[in-house]
Design a protein around this motif. Sequence first.
Motif, PDB file in Angstrom:
ATOM      1  N   ASN A 101       2.523   7.199  -7.184  1.00 25.84           N
ATOM      2  CA  ASN A 101       1.791   8.478  -8.136  1.00 25.84           C
ATOM      3  C   ASN A 101       2.792   9.723  -8.109  1.00 25.84           C
ATOM      4  O   ASN A 101       2.475  10.587  -9.007  1.00 25.84           O
ATOM      5  CB  ASN A 101       0.459   8.678  -7.669  1.00 25.84           C
ATOM      6  CG  ASN A 101      -0.222   7.550  -7.396  1.00 25.84           C
ATOM      7  OD1 ASN A 101      -0.263   6.846  -8.535  1.00 25.84           O
ATOM      8  ND2 ASN A 101      -1.062   7.132  -6.695  1.00 25.84           N
ATOM      9  N   GLU A 111      -5.938  -1.946 -10.352  1.00 29.75           N
ATOM     10  CA  GLU A 111      -6.716  -0.726 -10.412  1.00 29.75           C
ATOM     11  C   GLU A 111      -5.711   0.502 -10.098  1.00 29.75           C
ATOM     12  O   GLU A 111      -5.823   1.608 -10.654  1.00 29.75           O
ATOM     13  CB  GLU A 111      -7.808  -0.690  -9.560  1.00 29.75           C
ATOM     14  CG  GLU A 111      -9.215  -1.572  -9.922  1.00 29.75           C
ATOM     15  CD  GLU A 111     -10.171  -1.851  -8.911  1.00 29.75           C
ATOM     16  OE1 GLU A 111      -9.996  -1.275  -7.857  1.00 29.75           O
ATOM     17  OE2 GLU A 111     -11.102  -2.153  -9.351  1.00 29.75           O
ATOM     18  N   ARG A 112      -4.825   0.459  -9.235  1.00 26.54           N
ATOM     19  CA  ARG A 112      -3.858   1.498  -9.116  1.00 26.54           C
ATOM     20  C   ARG A 112      -2.735   1.576  -9.753  1.00 26.54           C
ATOM     21  O   ARG A 112      -2.027   2.499  -9.734  1.00 26.54           O
ATOM     22  CB  ARG A 112      -3.705   1.160  -7.253  1.00 26.54           C
ATOM     23  CG  ARG A 112      -4.765   1.489  -6.475  1.00 26.54           C
ATOM     24  CD  ARG A 112      -4.340   1.195  -5.048  1.00 26.54           C
ATOM     25  NE  ARG A 112      -3.600   2.428  -4.462  1.00 26.54           N
ATOM     26  CZ  ARG A 112      -3.190   2.324  -3.199  1.00 26.54           C
ATOM     27  NH1 ARG A 112      -3.342   1.190  -2.393  1.00 26.54           N
ATOM     28  NH2 ARG A 112      -2.483   3.209  -2.553  1.00 26.54           N
ATOM     29  N   ASN A 128       0.921  -1.127  -0.012  1.00 29.22           N
ATOM     30  CA  ASN A 128       0.072   0.085   0.045  1.00 29.22           C
ATOM     31  C   ASN A 128       0.849   1.218  -0.014  1.00 29.22           C
ATOM     32  O   ASN A 128       0.682   2.234  -0.822  1.00 29.22           O
ATOM     33  CB  ASN A 128      -0.961   0.039   1.183  1.00 29.22           C
ATOM     34  CG  ASN A 128      -1.976   1.086   1.320  1.00 29.22           C
ATOM     35  OD1 ASN A 128      -2.426   1.410   0.141  1.00 29.22           O
ATOM     36  ND2 ASN A 128      -2.266   1.854   2.031  1.00 29.22           N
ATOM     37  N   LEU A 141       2.309   1.785  -3.454  1.00 26.65           N
ATOM     38  CA  LEU A 141       1.218   2.309  -4.276  1.00 26.65           C
ATOM     39  C   LEU A 141       1.070   3.911  -4.333  1.00 26.65           C
ATOM     40  O   LEU A 141       0.801   4.444  -5.120  1.00 26.65           O
ATOM     41  CB  LEU A 141       0.239   1.512  -4.120  1.00 26.65           C
ATOM     42  CG  LEU A 141       0.239  -0.003  -4.981  1.00 26.65           C
ATOM     43  CD1 LEU A 141      -1.105  -0.825  -4.375  1.00 26.65           C
ATOM     44  CD2 LEU A 141       0.355  -0.142  -6.308  1.00 26.65           C
ATOM     45  N   THR A 142       1.039   4.081  -2.788  1.00 27.69           N
ATOM     46  CA  THR A 142       0.891   5.579  -2.307  1.00 27.69           C
ATOM     47  C   THR A 142       1.990   6.234  -3.202  1.00 27.69           C
ATOM     48  O   THR A 142       1.788   7.429  -3.868  1.00 27.69           O
ATOM     49  CB  THR A 142       0.760   5.727  -1.003  1.00 27.69           C
ATOM     50  OG1 THR A 142       0.067   4.863  -0.599  1.00 27.69           O
ATOM     51  CG2 THR A 142       0.248   7.196  -0.770  1.00 27.69           C
ATOM     52  N   SER A 184      -7.394  -5.045  -6.745  1.00 24.30           N
ATOM     53  CA  SER A 184      -7.073  -3.617  -5.900  1.00 24.30           C
ATOM     54  C   SER A 184      -5.486  -2.964  -6.555  1.00 24.30           C
ATOM     55  O   SER A 184      -5.477  -1.677  -6.972  1.00 24.30           O
ATOM     56  CB  SER A 184      -7.200  -3.685  -4.592  1.00 24.30           C
ATOM     57  OG  SER A 184      -6.605  -2.713  -4.162  1.00 24.30           O
TER      58      SER A 184
END
Length: 972
Positions: A228, A258-259, A221, A224-225, A255
């Motif tokens: 971006n 999608e990211r 997580n 993935l943050t 999930s």
Amino acid sequence: MEWANQLCENRQFGSKMTDSKYFTTTKKGEIFELKAELNSDKKEKKKEAVKKVIASMTVGKDVSALFPDVVNCMQTDNLELKKLVYLYLMNYAKSQPDMAIMAVNTFVKDCEDPNPLIRALAVRTMGCIRVDKITEYLCEPLRKCLKDEDPYVRKTAAVCVAKLHDINAQLVEDQGFLDTLKDLISDSNPMVVANAVAALSEIAESHPNSNLLDLNPQSINKLLTALNECTEWGQIFILDCLANYTPRDDRESQSICERVTPRLSHANSAVVLSAVKVLMKFMEMLPKDLDYYGTLLKKLAPPLVTLLSAEPELQYVALRNINLIVQKRPEILKHEMKVFFVKYNDPIYVKLEKLDIMIRLASQANIAQVLAELKEYATEVDVDFVRKAVRAIGRCAIKVEQSAERCVSTLLDLIQTKVNYVVQEAIVVIKDIFRKYPNKYESVIATLCENLDSLDEPEARAAMIWIVGEYAERIDNADELLESFLEGFHDESTQVQLQLLTAIVKLFLKKPTETQELVQQVLSLATQDSDNPDLRDRGYIYWRLLSTDPVAAKEVVLAEKPLISEETDLIEPTLLEELICHIGTLASVYHKPPSAFVEGSRGVMHKRLPARTGSGEGTECPDVGNAAGGSAPEAAPSIIPSQGDLLGDLLNLDLAPPTTTGPTPSTSGMQMGGMDLLGGGLESLMDESEPLGGDIGGSPAMGAGFGAAPAVMPASLNAPVGGGLGDLFDLGGGVGMPMGAYIPPKTVWLPAMKAKGLEISGTFARRAGVIQMELVLTNKAMSVMTDFAIQFNRNSFGLAPAGPLQVLTPLGPNQTIEVSLPLSTVGPVMKMDPLNNLQVAVKNNIDVFYFSCQYPISMLFVEDGKMERQVFLATWKDIPNDNESQFQIQDCHLNSEAASNKLQGSNIFTIAKRTVEGQDMLYMSIKLSNGIWVLAELKVQAGNPNYTISLKCRAPEVSQCVFQCYEAVLKN
């Protein structure tokens, strides 16, 4: 080199004047002059001197003698001068390790400088000085920089840990830098996270067994943050790291997808390919009936197409990756055929790659478009490209059966152009088309023979010789054509010599009287005048075969050839999986695993795609991680030969002379004469005075045996049944049939009115691993019937009697006898229509009678058909999606457990069961006697009498028969 990159960076600190003056040649005594200038009190003069030193170093001059003087210049506040001195230090520290220690204090001091740029510069240089003596002095400054308040310093320090690990791995581990690096994955700054990931990935690559990147949902997580917000190279490092993670289930997989999907629209092609790699890997875990799965497939196409508008070098890399993607998931680009059409100004390497992908995407829907393009390409000027285009037309014919006729006529048009290399390539591919579609396009042979004289390439000559030898009976002057090749036998390549030898032996076996001299000539050339061991050995084998056993020679040389597969150049599935995990790297361009071209210990860790799982609740499916490494239990079975003239085959009794008694020949389907329908193995049932193969019921003489019986069956299996089955199958150990094994009811196969009063009815059963044909013979005539014998025609699964038909007492009028005939599966094979059709001949003292019946394919389901769970998952994934068939079983009122038990009685084994939204999913495996595996997914919904079954098999033609078995077993 890093110092060269930094030299470029320094230009921003320099004056507006050009720096080229530092590279101009100076007069004698250069080192002495530079030494004096370096020790000057004037800062500007000192800076100029250092620039001259760096310039000399850059062009390859040895200025290591100035080491102490340059190091003295480190004590300065001028950032530009400090950078230049660090560049010098990185270059010469290895050759002057003792002097380099002098700089340690400055590093320590610079790591505490208030300016973060200087702190980062110091830590970057420390990582680049590859000197064991000073690494331990650098640990403390590095530790401070890893926890620095400025993210620029932290991200630089993270990379320094990887560099230090390369110099002294033990030191890095002892100092706890790896744990600090792992903590940086949770850093608030995305660039620090990216560099920490890059450093850990680099270290993990050199230590494949270490578990450094211990990824979990929380750390994923965070990655993935950060994805971006970091730079494009940071994104690549993070995406590559994500690709090494195996999600827990399909929800987590979706999930992550999608990211990651927004990265597909990035301007940097490396980011796009890394994102594609992650999505290709995680798609493996998504159920195909999920809406998102279809959406993801659609989203993957546009970025791949966009990559093809870049410069040629990037196009080539993209095409090599697309080639892998298309082999794994052709549906992604199936509607994008036009973007792979060749442009006139494409470089040859791009053209050839596009051509390859066009063939992979060719289907019935777009074949007309593809063929029009290929025909156009075949008139280009680039010889290599034209050759590949002509081959591509042949591959289309083999891949898309409906297009074969059009492809052949296109090839004939190209042959008419008389362009030498086009004609030769066309002949090579037509040979393959003959192999794929026997007895269909042989009318073109005459046209091919006209171009015989123009062939000068070994492959084309060998192909033409094969055609002449294979179809010698259709070519009037075949002997003259082959003789023309024989004249320059010793000048031919080995490939042509071997083909010529085989072709002439084939010709001799087909036309023995006309070609005796020719065959002796070629055998002499191959065995006595040749020094090639392959050619000599083959010559001797043929010579001995022809001189000792012409029947065996014909069986060997003229045996049926297996059909060629449509895609001969597909990458092997396990290698393809590994390459998909390396999309965007050199491995995906070379189409080789990293271990094939990376030296040393790096890159040898083999990667695999995860196995598809369900959505979670109550799943009994095997662990994903383990399943990924599984492989199919057996190689794909060979393709069943196509059906010939069956009736002619069955009645082909008049070609061979009567034979003497003795053992019957082997079970090969090809024989010198016709097949003996009731010959071998039946001597004991015939009258001693009647010659073997004598007239039976008006039939002409019969030839050599249809096939030797296999090993003798247990006596009890061959015994007549009498009135009922009783203890017939109690073979010493009480091995009975499995509970609930399905046996179809008996049906009439041969009515009395068609067989002079003999009525035959029966069924098939499988007991204790033995297939039984259970016959009921009824005599409705007025005369006694004796001397019963039975024989089968060639069939799809090689079913043949395993012993004689045991009717030991005469069958009187109005009498009935039940007989159980054990069957083997080692007989000759020929594809039937329908697949489970069996043609049978039964003889008695009155006549020979013929009938056909259909056996349930469940008789061929063997007892060792339960697959390991990991193997099941890997095999399901390995079998192409096109081979999947779906059926409905209606009006079935069993629950999943009862269905599973009932099916197990017929050797249909349940591997796993899971429940999704009230629907039971049973995963099952079946193994047929010829080694074909069938995998099944049975969906059973409580309260719904209709089941859905999906079948996957490497030989999809068996799926319909398997479905019929499911229906029969579950409903009876």
